[in-house]
Motif scaffolding. Structure first.
Motif, PDB file in Angstrom:
ATOM      1  N   TRP A   1     -18.697  38.909 -32.688  1.00  0.00           N
ATOM      2  CA  TRP A   1     -19.283  38.239 -31.603  1.00  0.00           C
ATOM      3  C   TRP A   1     -20.909  38.853 -31.212  1.00  0.00           C
ATOM      4  CZ3 TRP A   1     -14.776  37.757 -27.658  1.00  0.00           C
ATOM      5  CH2 TRP A   1     -13.760  36.894 -28.337  1.00  0.00           C
ATOM      6  N   HIS A   2     -21.080  39.985 -30.841  1.00  0.00           N
ATOM      7  CA  HIS A   2     -22.030  40.606 -30.612  1.00  0.00           C
ATOM      8  C   HIS A   2     -23.188  40.413 -31.611  1.00  0.00           C
ATOM      9  CE1 HIS A   2     -24.613  44.142 -29.532  1.00  0.00           C
ATOM     10  NE2 HIS A   2     -23.791  44.008 -28.448  1.00  0.00           N
ATOM     11  N   ASN A   3     -22.925  40.366 -32.672  1.00  0.00           N
ATOM     12  CA  ASN A   3     -24.138  40.245 -34.037  1.00  0.00           C
ATOM     13  C   ASN A   3     -24.314  38.493 -33.874  1.00  0.00           C
ATOM     14  OD1 ASN A   3     -23.905  42.939 -34.126  1.00  0.00           O
ATOM     15  ND2 ASN A   3     -22.593  42.802 -35.797  1.00  0.00           N
ATOM     16  N   GLU A   4     -23.675  37.687 -33.518  1.00  0.00           N
ATOM     17  CA  GLU A   4     -23.868  36.093 -33.696  1.00  0.00           C
ATOM     18  C   GLU A   4     -24.893  35.919 -32.616  1.00  0.00           C
ATOM     19  OE1 GLU A   4     -20.127  34.256 -33.405  1.00  0.00           O
ATOM     20  OE2 GLU A   4     -19.779  34.363 -35.705  1.00  0.00           O
ATOM     21  N   SER A   5     -25.724  34.761 -33.420  1.00  0.00           N
ATOM     22  CA  SER A   5     -26.781  34.236 -32.508  1.00  0.00           C
ATOM     23  C   SER A   5     -26.126  32.742 -31.862  1.00  0.00           C
ATOM     24  CB  SER A   5     -27.950  33.730 -33.209  1.00  0.00           C
ATOM     25  OG  SER A   5     -27.487  32.865 -34.326  1.00  0.00           O
ATOM     26  N   GLU A   6     -25.271  32.314 -32.390  1.00  0.00           N
ATOM     27  CA  GLU A   6     -24.572  31.208 -31.581  1.00  0.00           C
ATOM     28  C   GLU A   6     -23.248  31.701 -30.916  1.00  0.00           C
ATOM     29  OE1 GLU A   6     -24.388  27.227 -32.738  1.00  0.00           O
ATOM     30  OE2 GLU A   6     -25.965  27.534 -33.884  1.00  0.00           O
ATOM     31  N   ILE A   7     -23.034  31.314 -29.755  1.00  0.00           N
ATOM     32  CA  ILE A   7     -21.933  32.117 -28.955  1.00  0.00           C
ATOM     33  C   ILE A   7     -21.132  30.974 -28.786  1.00  0.00           C
ATOM     34  CG2 ILE A   7     -21.200  33.572 -27.111  1.00  0.00           C
ATOM     35  CD1 ILE A   7     -24.068  34.382 -26.901  1.00  0.00           C
ATOM     36  N   ASP A   8     -19.946  30.606 -29.351  1.00  0.00           N
ATOM     37  CA  ASP A   8     -18.806  29.785 -29.137  1.00  0.00           C
ATOM     38  C   ASP A   8     -17.695  30.206 -29.051  1.00  0.00           C
ATOM     39  OD1 ASP A   8     -17.793  27.343 -28.877  1.00  0.00           O
ATOM     40  OD2 ASP A   8     -18.026  26.807 -30.691  1.00  0.00           O
ATOM     41  N   ILE A   9     -17.251  31.084 -27.870  1.00  0.00           N
ATOM     42  CA  ILE A   9     -16.105  31.551 -27.745  1.00  0.00           C
ATOM     43  C   ILE A   9     -15.257  30.901 -26.777  1.00  0.00           C
ATOM     44  CG2 ILE A   9     -14.791  33.899 -27.131  1.00  0.00           C
ATOM     45  CD1 ILE A   9     -18.104  34.968 -27.846  1.00  0.00           C
TER      46      ILE A   9
ATOM     47  N   VAL B   1     -20.055  36.053 -19.042  1.00  0.00           N
ATOM     48  CA  VAL B   1     -21.278  35.499 -19.995  1.00  0.00           C
ATOM     49  C   VAL B   1     -20.520  34.131 -20.695  1.00  0.00           C
ATOM     50  CG1 VAL B   1     -22.325  35.725 -22.059  1.00  0.00           C
ATOM     51  CG2 VAL B   1     -22.700  37.449 -20.476  1.00  0.00           C
ATOM     52  N   ILE B   2     -19.435  34.037 -21.115  1.00  0.00           N
ATOM     53  CA  ILE B   2     -18.506  33.211 -21.754  1.00  0.00           C
ATOM     54  C   ILE B   2     -18.592  32.024 -20.690  1.00  0.00           C
ATOM     55  CG2 ILE B   2     -16.598  32.537 -22.877  1.00  0.00           C
ATOM     56  CD1 ILE B   2     -16.343  35.321 -23.772  1.00  0.00           C
ATOM     57  N   HIS B   3     -18.129  32.283 -19.695  1.00  0.00           N
ATOM     58  CA  HIS B   3     -18.014  31.257 -18.703  1.00  0.00           C
ATOM     59  C   HIS B   3     -19.328  30.432 -18.316  1.00  0.00           C
ATOM     60  CE1 HIS B   3     -16.374  28.916 -15.345  1.00  0.00           C
ATOM     61  NE2 HIS B   3     -17.345  29.406 -14.624  1.00  0.00           N
ATOM     62  N   ALA B   4     -20.352  31.426 -18.194  1.00  0.00           N
ATOM     63  CA  ALA B   4     -21.777  30.883 -17.735  1.00  0.00           C
ATOM     64  C   ALA B   4     -22.164  29.834 -18.989  1.00  0.00           C
ATOM     65  CB  ALA B   4     -22.748  32.047 -17.412  1.00  0.00           C
ATOM     66  N   LEU B   5     -22.013  30.368 -20.072  1.00  0.00           N
ATOM     67  CA  LEU B   5     -22.478  29.645 -21.303  1.00  0.00           C
ATOM     68  C   LEU B   5     -21.804  28.107 -21.376  1.00  0.00           C
ATOM     69  CD1 LEU B   5     -22.708  32.209 -24.075  1.00  0.00           C
ATOM     70  CD2 LEU B   5     -24.375  30.818 -23.501  1.00  0.00           C
TER      71      LEU B   5
ATOM     72  N   ASP C   1     -30.797  26.376 -20.098  1.00  0.00           N
ATOM     73  CA  ASP C   1     -30.493  27.342 -19.562  1.00  0.00           C
ATOM     74  C   ASP C   1     -29.586  28.266 -20.485  1.00  0.00           C
ATOM     75  OD1 ASP C   1     -31.806  27.196 -17.317  1.00  0.00           O
ATOM     76  OD2 ASP C   1     -30.093  26.541 -16.151  1.00  0.00           O
ATOM     77  N   ARG C   2     -28.871  27.475 -21.207  1.00  0.00           N
ATOM     78  CA  ARG C   2     -27.633  27.917 -22.292  1.00  0.00           C
ATOM     79  C   ARG C   2     -28.356  28.608 -23.425  1.00  0.00           C
ATOM     80  NH1 ARG C   2     -22.131  26.732 -24.645  1.00  0.00           N
ATOM     81  NH2 ARG C   2     -22.644  27.286 -26.766  1.00  0.00           N
ATOM     82  N   ASP C   3     -29.396  27.746 -23.934  1.00  0.00           N
ATOM     83  CA  ASP C   3     -30.126  28.103 -25.044  1.00  0.00           C
ATOM     84  C   ASP C   3     -30.913  29.576 -24.772  1.00  0.00           C
ATOM     85  OD1 ASP C   3     -29.343  26.060 -26.436  1.00  0.00           O
ATOM     86  OD2 ASP C   3     -31.376  24.993 -26.268  1.00  0.00           O
ATOM     87  N   ARG C   4     -31.447  29.435 -23.468  1.00  0.00           N
ATOM     88  CA  ARG C   4     -32.312  30.872 -23.230  1.00  0.00           C
ATOM     89  C   ARG C   4     -31.361  31.846 -23.132  1.00  0.00           C
ATOM     90  NH1 ARG C   4     -36.183  32.173 -18.045  1.00  0.00           N
ATOM     91  NH2 ARG C   4     -36.965  34.103 -18.744  1.00  0.00           N
ATOM     92  N   LEU C   5     -30.176  31.607 -22.490  1.00  0.00           N
ATOM     93  CA  LEU C   5     -29.225  32.736 -22.405  1.00  0.00           C
ATOM     94  C   LEU C   5     -28.567  33.338 -23.677  1.00  0.00           C
ATOM     95  CD1 LEU C   5     -27.694  33.917 -19.881  1.00  0.00           C
ATOM     96  CD2 LEU C   5     -25.899  32.183 -20.010  1.00  0.00           C
TER      97      LEU C   5
ATOM     98  N   ILE D   1     -28.275  32.962 -13.427  1.00  0.00           N
ATOM     99  CA  ILE D   1     -27.364  31.891 -14.122  1.00  0.00           C
ATOM    100  C   ILE D   1     -25.870  32.282 -13.850  1.00  0.00           C
ATOM    101  CG2 ILE D   1     -26.548  30.728 -16.382  1.00  0.00           C
ATOM    102  CD1 ILE D   1     -29.257  29.795 -15.615  1.00  0.00           C
ATOM    103  N   LEU D   2     -25.467  33.404 -13.875  1.00  0.00           N
ATOM    104  CA  LEU D   2     -24.128  34.027 -13.501  1.00  0.00           C
ATOM    105  C   LEU D   2     -23.741  33.566 -12.253  1.00  0.00           C
ATOM    106  CD1 LEU D   2     -24.131  37.405 -15.363  1.00  0.00           C
ATOM    107  CD2 LEU D   2     -23.213  35.402 -16.079  1.00  0.00           C
ATOM    108  N   GLN D   3     -24.769  33.598 -11.351  1.00  0.00           N
ATOM    109  CA  GLN D   3     -24.575  33.280  -9.838  1.00  0.00           C
ATOM    110  C   GLN D   3     -24.263  31.766  -9.612  1.00  0.00           C
ATOM    111  OE1 GLN D   3     -27.741  35.712  -8.194  1.00  0.00           O
ATOM    112  NE2 GLN D   3     -26.157  36.319  -6.704  1.00  0.00           N
TER     113      GLN D   3
END
Lengths: 354, 354
Positions: free
Chosen positions: A176-184, A269-273, A280-284, A304-306
């Motif tokens: 996950w850490h090494n992936e650029s797209e985060i879909d968890i 982070v997963i929730h924020a995404l 915002d998601r892309d920038r995150l 964003i987390l807030q």
């Protein structure tokens, strides 16, 4: 439980010194690892193993897994003193994993000081960390508490099962850490955490059931309690990092947003995404995968987390896990006073401020 | 034995595929590591564990430890087929150690290709390598050959003992490698090698005695045979590196003197340091601890190894170890035909040219 952490500290550390003496000679080495066939280089072995490990152990750590083991034994009405050496098993395994994880994560600090691989070199650190995966297993054959062979076998099988799953969890987190797209998904996050962090807690829980020759139902309940507690503990850590960052953001000269800088995929982070606008998601995503992160970018992530109420969401999840842990304990017949302490501990892991 | 290496290759690799399937699904993961409590990220686990491990396994390797195990079972008059899954234990442990060792040694090549940490990243490589320390232990609880609990317990205890010593050996070697002054006795070298390399051989030997419920005398003899054989194998490797270097030195565009470049403390180097003139000794030490080494410096080291008869000395030591291995086998009552093969193998490990 918080009293127990203080009370058991010294006895646990004495047991660790039995397993891994601070100073070694040819004789202690032969006692610990068998006589040499030819000749040990005692000085080299001291440098390779004992020095880096004691450096880390002396930096503290809460020792909560060994204490959890002892409290659970106590909850079953048995004398924890009798099984004290087993308490070192989850602690030493944990110590091994953090040395290795720090290499894998390129961490610079551990318990407020230089990470072990930075102080002693990656090669020494890895070998010492890996050695700690096997050193505590020596307790089983020494057989304190005079267990039956079937109990000893049960402990080895349990450790094999849990240590396999630990590596599934850590492997998932690394990918996950090494992936650029985060879909968890949230379920995948909880599974990763159950494996990576939960297994070391489960070892403490299952060990208490195994040394006391308790039923499978007790072992399962203790394992589930410890697992949910461990995940809640981890989420508590991740929330603390964000809270401290919010407090310190903008203060001159203070490091903040460590988890964000490292690109950690926390539940927040997963929730924020999931909740953030596409832009915002892309920038995150791009900040979390960047090599270098500016203070301004950290402040953006914090905002964003807030906006997405991610701290609240994470705390609710942690509270659900803590409630689950408590209900697991309710399934088995244990000492009510210790039960109250163990229930209290599920609240502490979320509410603590450090 | 050399025929056995060919003959057993396929059955061993089939067993490895049982333990670590090439493709995984949610179902295979649940079979292998237990059902998830939440939800596995199957794709991430495939990337983290199965892909890098199969990349390395598919590059070859002699699989001599599993074959040794099977041959020793055969020598005791038992059917090796029955115990085939146990043969994966020393091979998978070995695979794990080489992935981790390559990180520790900063190696670039493994089996003719890019080292696993260079291809997949240090984090993935370390986690996959470490996972292999626990994956093969699952064979014990699956219990092929229907062993008694006391035998299963014996296997766990044996593995704990040997894997602890493996890390003493590797740690000693790392410390030596990092030191600028080299003062190592021959006995210390043999102990380091007995721990670092010998233990994985000993695992194959002792496992054969344990699964067949043989006497302690058989287990000790098999352990000593495998240990001496393993050290002789290692010395054989080190001699080969020097011989190839002597052949290739001066040839345009070919890499040579790999061990010298890496600063490895081989038995040849230890002998040369003892026999060389003080001035040569100083230069030798400084070359072995240098970050960068020129071809001219390699040629200087090779000339010192020749002047001090270090190849001959190493070969004599390897032959003494091989003779010791053969005499260990002579102590126990085994099938004479297999015994002859196992004796033959002690000659092969020294005389082979690759």
């Amino acid at each position: 439980m918080r009293d127990a952490l203080t009370e058991w500290r010294e006895p646990i550390d004495r047991e660790i010194e039995q397993l891994l003496p601070r100073t070694i000679t040819e004789e202690t080495l032969a006692d610990l690892f068998g006589p040499p066939r030819y000749e040990y280089d005692t000085e080299a072995i001291a440098q390779a193993l004992f020095e880096p490990v004691w450096d880390l152990l002396d930096r503290g750590g809460k020792r909560w897994r060994p204490v959890l083991f002892l409290e659970l034994v106590d909850a079953l009405g048995e004398d924890p003193e009798q099984y004290l050496p087993y308490a070192t098993i989850p602690e030493i395994l944990h110590t091994g994993t953090i040395i290795v994880d720090d290499v894998e994560d390129d961490a610079t600090l551990r318990r407020g000081e230089e990470a072990i691989h930075l102080r002693y070199g990656t090669d020494i650190a890895l070998n010492a960390g890996n050695a700690l995966y096997f050193v505590p297993l020596k307790v089983i054959s020494a057989n304190p508490g005079d267990l039956d062979p079937s109990q000893q076998l049960g402990i080895y099988e349990m450790l094999t099962f849990e240590l396999n799953r630990t590596h599934l969890g850590q492997g998932t987190d690394i990918v996950w850490h090494n992936e650029s797209e985060i879909d968890i998904t949230e379920a995948q996050y909880l599974e990763m955490s159950a494996c990576k962090t939960g297994c070391l807690g489960r070892i403490a829980g299952r060990l208490a059931a195994l040394v006391t020759d308790s039923s499978d139902a007790v072992e399962d309940a203790f394992a589930a309690y410890a697992e949910s507690l461990s995940i809640a503990f981890q989420i508590g850590d991740d929330v603390l990092d964000v809270k401290h960052s919010l407090d310190q953001a903008g203060e001159f000269g203070k490091a903040f947003g460590n988890d964000i800088r490292e690109g950690k995929r926390t539940l927040l982070v997963i929730h924020a995404l999931k909740k953030a606008d596409p832009a915002d998601r892309d920038r995150l995503e791009s900040i979390l995968t960047a090599e270098e992160v500016t203070d301004e970018e950290i402040e953006f992530v914090l905002s964003i987390l807030q906006e997405t109420d991610s701290v609240e969401f994470a705390l609710e999840t942690a509270e659900r896990l803590a409630a689950d842990a408590r209900s697991q304990l309710g399934e088995v017949d244990i000492d009510p006073e210790v039960q109250a302490e163990l229930e209290d501990f599920t609240r502490y892991v979320i509410e603590r401020d450090r």
